[in-house]
Design a protein around this motif. Structure first.
Motif, PDB file in Angstrom:
ATOM      1  N   ARG A 177      80.941  17.722  60.119  1.00  0.00           N
ATOM      2  CA  ARG A 177      81.302  18.209  61.479  1.00  0.00           C
ATOM      3  C   ARG A 177      80.284  17.574  62.513  1.00  0.00           C
ATOM      4  NH1 ARG A 177      82.758  23.180  59.321  1.00  0.00           N
ATOM      5  NH2 ARG A 177      80.735  24.329  60.560  1.00  0.00           N
ATOM      6  N   THR A 178      79.235  17.776  62.444  1.00  0.00           N
ATOM      7  CA  THR A 178      78.460  17.423  63.166  1.00  0.00           C
ATOM      8  C   THR A 178      78.091  15.415  63.017  1.00  0.00           C
ATOM      9  OG1 THR A 178      76.728  18.753  62.847  1.00  0.00           O
ATOM     10  CG2 THR A 178      75.765  16.879  63.922  1.00  0.00           C
ATOM     11  N   VAL A 179      78.695  15.128  62.309  1.00  0.00           N
ATOM     12  CA  VAL A 179      78.684  13.793  61.602  1.00  0.00           C
ATOM     13  C   VAL A 179      80.243  12.705  63.236  1.00  0.00           C
ATOM     14  CG1 VAL A 179      78.982  11.552  60.351  1.00  0.00           C
ATOM     15  CG2 VAL A 179      77.082  13.256  59.988  1.00  0.00           C
ATOM     16  N   ALA A 180      80.953  13.712  62.061  1.00  0.00           N
ATOM     17  CA  ALA A 180      82.165  13.594  63.165  1.00  0.00           C
ATOM     18  C   ALA A 180      82.428  13.214  64.378  1.00  0.00           C
ATOM     19  CB  ALA A 180      83.517  14.562  62.719  1.00  0.00           C
ATOM     20  N   ARG A 181      81.123  14.601  65.206  1.00  0.00           N
ATOM     21  CA  ARG A 181      81.581  14.559  66.358  1.00  0.00           C
ATOM     22  C   ARG A 181      80.439  13.660  67.479  1.00  0.00           C
ATOM     23  NH1 ARG A 181      78.570  20.080  66.769  1.00  0.00           N
ATOM     24  NH2 ARG A 181      76.686  19.504  68.113  1.00  0.00           N
ATOM     25  N   LEU A 182      79.978  12.942  66.381  1.00  0.00           N
ATOM     26  CA  LEU A 182      78.651  12.031  66.826  1.00  0.00           C
ATOM     27  C   LEU A 182      80.133  10.976  67.655  1.00  0.00           C
ATOM     28  CD1 LEU A 182      75.053  12.102  64.675  1.00  0.00           C
ATOM     29  CD2 LEU A 182      76.101  13.030  67.184  1.00  0.00           C
ATOM     30  N   ARG A 183      81.073  10.368  66.448  1.00  0.00           N
ATOM     31  CA  ARG A 183      81.369   9.610  66.405  1.00  0.00           C
ATOM     32  C   ARG A 183      82.127   9.754  67.818  1.00  0.00           C
ATOM     33  NH1 ARG A 183      86.316   9.293  63.083  1.00  0.00           N
ATOM     34  NH2 ARG A 183      86.199  11.627  63.450  1.00  0.00           N
ATOM     35  N   ASP A 184      82.847  10.724  67.709  1.00  0.00           N
ATOM     36  CA  ASP A 184      83.985  11.483  68.864  1.00  0.00           C
ATOM     37  C   ASP A 184      82.794  10.455  70.569  1.00  0.00           C
ATOM     38  OD1 ASP A 184      85.197  12.092  67.239  1.00  0.00           O
ATOM     39  OD2 ASP A 184      85.082  14.224  67.028  1.00  0.00           O
ATOM     40  N   GLU A 185      81.908  11.310  70.276  1.00  0.00           N
ATOM     41  CA  GLU A 185      80.485  10.571  71.758  1.00  0.00           C
ATOM     42  C   GLU A 185      80.999   9.780  71.412  1.00  0.00           C
ATOM     43  OE1 GLU A 185      77.674  13.004  72.832  1.00  0.00           O
ATOM     44  OE2 GLU A 185      79.092  15.375  72.627  1.00  0.00           O
ATOM     45  N   GLY A 186      81.226   8.550  70.950  1.00  0.00           N
ATOM     46  CA  GLY A 186      81.071   7.182  70.557  1.00  0.00           C
ATOM     47  C   GLY A 186      79.987   6.396  70.606  1.00  0.00           C
ATOM     48  N   VAL A 187      79.326   6.942  69.326  1.00  0.00           N
ATOM     49  CA  VAL A 187      78.516   6.282  68.611  1.00  0.00           C
ATOM     50  C   VAL A 187      79.131   5.544  67.056  1.00  0.00           C
ATOM     51  CG1 VAL A 187      76.663   6.303  67.071  1.00  0.00           C
ATOM     52  CG2 VAL A 187      76.701   7.972  69.012  1.00  0.00           C
ATOM     53  N   ALA A 188      79.225   4.100  66.466  1.00  0.00           N
ATOM     54  CA  ALA A 188      79.727   3.853  65.466  1.00  0.00           C
ATOM     55  C   ALA A 188      78.925   4.369  64.049  1.00  0.00           C
ATOM     56  CB  ALA A 188      79.793   2.632  65.190  1.00  0.00           C
ATOM     57  N   ILE A 189      79.866   4.845  63.536  1.00  0.00           N
ATOM     58  CA  ILE A 189      78.534   5.298  62.383  1.00  0.00           C
ATOM     59  C   ILE A 189      79.338   4.861  60.474  1.00  0.00           C
ATOM     60  CG2 ILE A 189      78.660   7.219  60.789  1.00  0.00           C
ATOM     61  CD1 ILE A 189      78.634   8.696  63.362  1.00  0.00           C
ATOM     62  N   LEU A 190      78.312   4.397  59.854  1.00  0.00           N
ATOM     63  CA  LEU A 190      78.930   3.900  58.593  1.00  0.00           C
ATOM     64  C   LEU A 190      78.175   4.987  57.657  1.00  0.00           C
ATOM     65  CD1 LEU A 190      79.937   1.945  56.344  1.00  0.00           C
ATOM     66  CD2 LEU A 190      76.975   0.250  56.940  1.00  0.00           C
ATOM     67  N   LEU A 191      79.008   5.639  56.560  1.00  0.00           N
ATOM     68  CA  LEU A 191      78.610   6.839  56.342  1.00  0.00           C
ATOM     69  C   LEU A 191      78.434   6.334  54.960  1.00  0.00           C
ATOM     70  CD1 LEU A 191      77.844  10.040  55.556  1.00  0.00           C
ATOM     71  CD2 LEU A 191      80.320  10.576  56.149  1.00  0.00           C
ATOM     72  N   VAL A 192      77.869   6.683  53.874  1.00  0.00           N
ATOM     73  CA  VAL A 192      77.459   6.024  52.339  1.00  0.00           C
ATOM     74  C   VAL A 192      77.649   7.716  51.972  1.00  0.00           C
ATOM     75  CG1 VAL A 192      75.703   5.856  50.846  1.00  0.00           C
ATOM     76  CG2 VAL A 192      76.217   4.161  52.632  1.00  0.00           C
ATOM     77  N   GLU A 193      78.557   7.982  50.787  1.00  0.00           N
ATOM     78  CA  GLU A 193      78.337   8.917  50.347  1.00  0.00           C
ATOM     79  C   GLU A 193      78.862   9.096  49.018  1.00  0.00           C
ATOM     80  OE1 GLU A 193      78.188  12.231  50.069  1.00  0.00           O
ATOM     81  OE2 GLU A 193      77.223  12.406  52.449  1.00  0.00           O
ATOM     82  N   GLN A 194      78.259  10.209  47.464  1.00  0.00           N
ATOM     83  CA  GLN A 194      78.878  10.127  46.555  1.00  0.00           C
ATOM     84  C   GLN A 194      80.041  11.194  47.742  1.00  0.00           C
ATOM     85  OE1 GLN A 194      77.447  10.825  43.305  1.00  0.00           O
ATOM     86  NE2 GLN A 194      75.135  10.595  43.826  1.00  0.00           N
ATOM     87  N   ASN A 195      80.501  12.714  48.148  1.00  0.00           N
ATOM     88  CA  ASN A 195      80.826  13.424  48.159  1.00  0.00           C
ATOM     89  C   ASN A 195      82.558  12.534  48.902  1.00  0.00           C
ATOM     90  OD1 ASN A 195      82.646  15.565  48.975  1.00  0.00           O
ATOM     91  ND2 ASN A 195      80.141  16.743  49.484  1.00  0.00           N
ATOM     92  N   ALA A 196      83.070  12.295  48.319  1.00  0.00           N
ATOM     93  CA  ALA A 196      84.239  11.251  48.801  1.00  0.00           C
ATOM     94  C   ALA A 196      84.751  12.846  49.453  1.00  0.00           C
ATOM     95  CB  ALA A 196      85.248  10.661  47.953  1.00  0.00           C
ATOM     96  N   ARG A 197      85.522  13.680  48.966  1.00  0.00           N
ATOM     97  CA  ARG A 197      86.552  14.870  50.031  1.00  0.00           C
ATOM     98  C   ARG A 197      85.779  14.802  51.625  1.00  0.00           C
ATOM     99  NH1 ARG A 197      89.889  17.880  47.266  1.00  0.00           N
ATOM    100  NH2 ARG A 197      89.082  17.245  44.956  1.00  0.00           N
TER     101      ARG A 197
END
Ligand code: ATP
Length: 237
Positions: A177-197
């Motif tokens: 949720r925090t990562v999504a909020r940072l995107r909403d505040e305008g930061v572009a994000i590249l998120l590497v994850e094994q947790n696909a869901r």
């Protein structure tokens, strides 16, 4: 169409003779949250390290139209790239607040560092724990501190390597949720994850990496409904 902020074309990264990333192309548009999914050993961390300049790579890499390929890590940081590695690398015997201050000092992009008040607004839990040693924080709190510290450098593109690693499901949801909020505040994000869901729930777009190559790409909704993704990465949960 918006011009991509980050553009990688045909990236190849090798450890000696073994290629761990084999011709990966990807883009991140401004303000978007893009995820790179893949199992252990797919090449995700190697890819991030090449984007950041920690590992040498072949291919083309542009950030806001500028060629990044020959730039060292510090110059990429100065342009606004920031990487939070899997190990999170906090200063364990220093307080939360001192870790944040060092973030402004060490990872500063153009335009000066972020301010503490802003970080405590984004991460209220860190405000409560500002005097506590970073080494005594819970896993989720450490991830929050790693994110806040990176943000003190005012990155334009924040890259995260498996922020969900080792965290309980409820905490994973909070971190996402925090990562999504940072995107909403305008930061572009590249998120590497094994947790696909968890990653597809918040991402706009995703790439699936397997054996060092992109085997699938699409908007998150499409990927969530793709039979191969469901079978291989989402299971029947
Ligand atoms: P994980 O989710 O387990 O971190 P990953 O997708 O991030 O996996 P990488 O760590 O990028 O994958 O590894 C990709 C491949 O490169 C693997 O086969 C790995 O064994 C190999 N590799 C990684 N680091 C090195 C290294 N320093 N020297 C040699 N081979 C390496």
């Amino acid at each position: 169409m918006t011009r991509p902020m980050l553009e990688a074309e045909n990236l190849v990264v090798a450890y000696g003779k073994v290629e761990a990333v084999r011709g990966v192309s990807l883009t991140v548009a401004p303000g978007r949250l893009v995820t790179v999914l893949g199992a252990n050993g797919a090449g995700k961390t190697t890819l991030l390290n090449a984007l950041m300049g920690v590992l040498p790579a072949k291919g083309a890499l542009r950030f806001e139209g500028d060629d990044l390929m020959r730039l060292p890590v510090e110059a990429r940081v100065a342009r606004g790239l920031s990487l939070i590695p899997e190990r999170r690398e906090l200063f364990a015997t220093m307080s939360v607040e001192d870790n944040l201050k060092l973030g402004a000092f060490r990872f500063r992009a153009k335009g000066g560092g972020g301010d503490l008040g802003e970080m405590y607004r984004l991460f209220p839990r860190l405000a409560e724990r500002r005097r506590q040693h970073a080494g005594t924080l819970s896993g989720g709190e450490r991830q929050m501190l790693a994110m806040a510290r990176a943000l003190m450098g005012r990155p334009r593109l924040l890259m995260l390597d498996e922020p969900s690693l080792g965290l309980a499901p409820l905490i994973v949801a909070e971190v996402m949720r925090t990562v999504a909020r940072l995107r909403d505040e305008g930061v572009a994000i590249l998120l590497v994850e094994q947790n696909a869901r968890a990653a597809l729930r918040i991402a706009d777009h995703g790439y699936v990496l397997d054996g060092g190559t992109v085997v699938l790409e699409g908007d998150s909704r499409t990927l969530q409904g793709d039979a191969r993704v469901v079978e291989t990465y989402l299971g029947s949960l």
